[in-house]
Design a protein around this motif. Structure first.
Motif, mmCIF file in Angstrom:
data_model
loop_
_atom_site.group_PDB
_atom_site.id
_atom_site.type_symbol
_atom_site.label_atom_id
_atom_site.label_comp_id
_atom_site.label_asym_id
_atom_site.label_seq_id
_atom_site.Cartn_x
_atom_site.Cartn_y
_atom_site.Cartn_z
ATOM 1 N N ASN A 18 0.816 -1.223 0.000
ATOM 2 C CA ASN A 18 0.000 0.000 0.000
ATOM 3 C C ASN A 18 0.847 1.269 0.000
ATOM 4 O O ASN A 18 0.510 2.267 0.636
ATOM 5 N N GLY A 19 1.997 1.204 -0.708
ATOM 6 C CA GLY A 19 2.845 2.380 -0.847
ATOM 7 C C GLY A 19 3.917 2.528 0.216
ATOM 8 O O GLY A 19 4.768 3.414 0.113
ATOM 9 N N PHE A 20 3.909 1.672 1.232
ATOM 10 C CA PHE A 20 4.917 1.733 2.293
ATOM 11 C C PHE A 20 5.943 0.620 2.095
ATOM 12 O O PHE A 20 5.589 -0.498 1.721
ATOM 13 N N ILE A 21 7.211 0.919 2.382
ATOM 14 C CA ILE A 21 8.300 -0.043 2.204
ATOM 15 C C ILE A 21 8.688 -0.636 3.556
ATOM 16 O O ILE A 21 8.928 0.084 4.524
ATOM 17 N N TYR A 22 8.737 -1.972 3.608
ATOM 18 C CA TYR A 22 9.080 -2.686 4.838
ATOM 19 C C TYR A 22 10.332 -3.540 4.615
ATOM 20 O O TYR A 22 10.502 -4.143 3.548
ATOM 21 N N CYS A 36 8.730 -0.773 8.980
ATOM 22 C CA CYS A 36 8.873 0.268 7.973
ATOM 23 C C CYS A 36 10.330 0.698 7.891
ATOM 24 O O CYS A 36 11.013 0.825 8.915
ATOM 25 N N GLU A 37 10.823 0.911 6.666
ATOM 26 C CA GLU A 37 12.236 1.251 6.518
ATOM 27 C C GLU A 37 12.534 2.704 6.898
ATOM 28 O O GLU A 37 13.694 3.082 7.016
ATOM 29 N N GLU A 38 11.500 3.509 7.092
ATOM 30 C CA GLU A 38 11.720 4.876 7.554
ATOM 31 C C GLU A 38 12.081 4.860 9.041
ATOM 32 O O GLU A 38 11.454 4.169 9.846
ATOM 33 N N GLU A 39 13.099 5.643 9.386
ATOM 34 C CA GLU A 39 13.538 5.688 10.785
ATOM 35 C C GLU A 39 12.430 6.240 11.694
ATOM 36 O O GLU A 39 11.698 7.141 11.312
ATOM 37 N N ARG A 40 12.327 5.668 12.877
ATOM 38 C CA ARG A 40 11.384 6.112 13.907
ATOM 39 C C ARG A 40 9.925 6.036 13.465
ATOM 40 O O ARG A 40 9.065 6.765 13.958
ATOM 41 N N CYS A 41 9.635 5.139 12.517
ATOM 42 C CA CYS A 41 8.248 4.933 12.098
ATOM 43 C C CYS A 41 7.708 3.681 12.792
ATOM 44 O O CYS A 41 8.424 2.690 12.947
ATOM 45 N N ASN A 42 6.456 3.736 13.200
ATOM 46 C CA ASN A 42 5.856 2.615 13.936
ATOM 47 C C ASN A 42 5.152 1.610 13.033
ATOM 48 O O ASN A 42 4.526 0.669 13.533
ATOM 49 N N GLY A 43 5.222 1.795 11.734
ATOM 50 C CA GLY A 43 4.559 0.868 10.820
ATOM 51 C C GLY A 43 5.177 -0.520 10.892
ATOM 52 O O GLY A 43 6.398 -0.677 10.816
ATOM 53 N N ARG A 44 4.342 -1.545 11.056
ATOM 54 C CA ARG A 44 4.817 -2.918 11.147
ATOM 55 C C ARG A 44 3.982 -3.804 10.225
ATOM 56 O O ARG A 44 2.868 -3.461 9.819
ATOM 57 N N LEU A 45 4.539 -4.996 9.922
ATOM 58 C CA LEU A 45 3.882 -5.930 9.015
ATOM 59 C C LEU A 45 4.242 -7.348 9.426
ATOM 60 O O LEU A 45 5.316 -7.589 9.973
ATOM 61 N N SER A 57 0.158 -3.464 10.919
ATOM 62 C CA SER A 57 -0.141 -2.987 12.272
ATOM 63 C C SER A 57 0.688 -1.730 12.515
ATOM 64 O O SER A 57 1.628 -1.429 11.782
ATOM 65 N N GLY A 58 0.338 -1.006 13.556
ATOM 66 C CA GLY A 58 1.050 0.229 13.848
ATOM 67 C C GLY A 58 0.604 1.354 12.926
ATOM 68 O O GLY A 58 -0.089 1.134 11.937
ATOM 69 N N VAL A 59 1.022 2.567 13.273
ATOM 70 C CA VAL A 59 0.639 3.762 12.504
ATOM 71 C C VAL A 59 1.892 4.397 11.915
ATOM 72 O O VAL A 59 2.867 4.664 12.637
ATOM 73 N N HIS A 60 1.865 4.620 10.611
ATOM 74 C CA HIS A 60 3.002 5.267 9.951
ATOM 75 C C HIS A 60 3.038 6.752 10.284
ATOM 76 O O HIS A 60 1.987 7.402 10.411
ATOM 77 N N ARG A 61 4.239 7.278 10.388
ATOM 78 C CA ARG A 61 4.412 8.702 10.669
ATOM 79 C C ARG A 61 4.635 9.510 9.391
ATOM 80 O O ARG A 61 5.075 10.667 9.456
ATOM 81 N N HIS A 62 4.344 8.921 8.275
ATOM 82 C CA HIS A 62 4.579 9.580 6.976
ATOM 83 C C HIS A 62 3.600 9.008 5.967
ATOM 84 O O HIS A 62 2.935 7.993 6.226
#
Length: 199
Positions: A18-22, A36-45, A57-62
């Motif tokens: 969905n557009g996010f890189i993990y 998530c490959e972005e630093e300090r992002c809470n996005g998980r898979l 799971s988690g919420v992306h900060r971007h």
């Protein structure tokens, strides 16, 4: 859910969901945890071992990345891999071959031309053989003893008066030299460019 498997610089895998890189965070016996490959992002898979049945799971900060940005990253990885596979081909030629048919929107997201090519040349230099300590150690591989048209380029490799002598020339250039109308041929040497083992 839109899931795409991407390549990493080291030949591994990461996911675009969905557009996010993990990237892989942890691999267990029955599943894989991603972050998530972005630093300090809470996005998980979480996926199974075949990278299927993704659960976010988690919420992306971007926000999600544009498709063209992701494709630019994959194109850069492809350029790096191609330079490693074809060390005898110039960086400029590899760059032209892989970008000529690429979407202009993708190419614009690549690192600027000079910077990208410097990085590729550095990658290419890693695969070059080490510099010999003397002329006897020098090995001229097939790539450097032929032209790009696979014609002989190293026409002489012998010992002359105790020193190794290498002469590079193509038949075409020799034909031009010997067909010159002038009765005298002038020669010069760029000694600043001569490797120390031949001085």
């Amino acid at each position: 859910m839109n899931v795409e498997i991407l390549s990493t610089k080291r030949g591994g895998s990461k996911l675009r969901v969905n557009g996010f890189i993990y990237r892989i965070q942890e691999r267990r016996n029955t599943y894989i945890k991603w972050k998530c490959e972005e630093e300090r992002c809470n996005g998980r898979l979480r996926t199974n071992l075949d990278m299927e049945n993704a659960e976010e799971s988690g919420v992306h900060r971007h926000g999600p990345l544009e498709q063209s940005v992701v494709q630019a990253g994959q194109l850069r990885i492809a350029l790096t891999a191609e330079v490693k596979l074809r060390p005898h081909v110039s960086v400029g030629q590899v760059h032209r071959e892989l970008t000529v048919d690429a979407d202009p929107n993708v190419v614009t997201h690549l690192t600027s031309g000079p910077s990208l090519k410097r990085s590729l040349r550095k990658t290419k230099s890693i695969n070059r053989p080490r510099l010999p300590r003397n002329a006897e150690e020098l090995v001229v591989s097939e790539h450097y003893s032929q032209t790009r048209n696979h014609e002989v380029f190293l026409i002489k490799d012998e010992i002359f008066e105790g020193n190794r002598l290498l002469i590079f020339a193509s038949n075409f250039l020799l034909s031009l030299l010997f067909s010159a109308r002038a009765g005298t041929i002038f020669m010069d040497g760029t000694f600043k460019m001569v490797p120390f083992i031949f001085l």
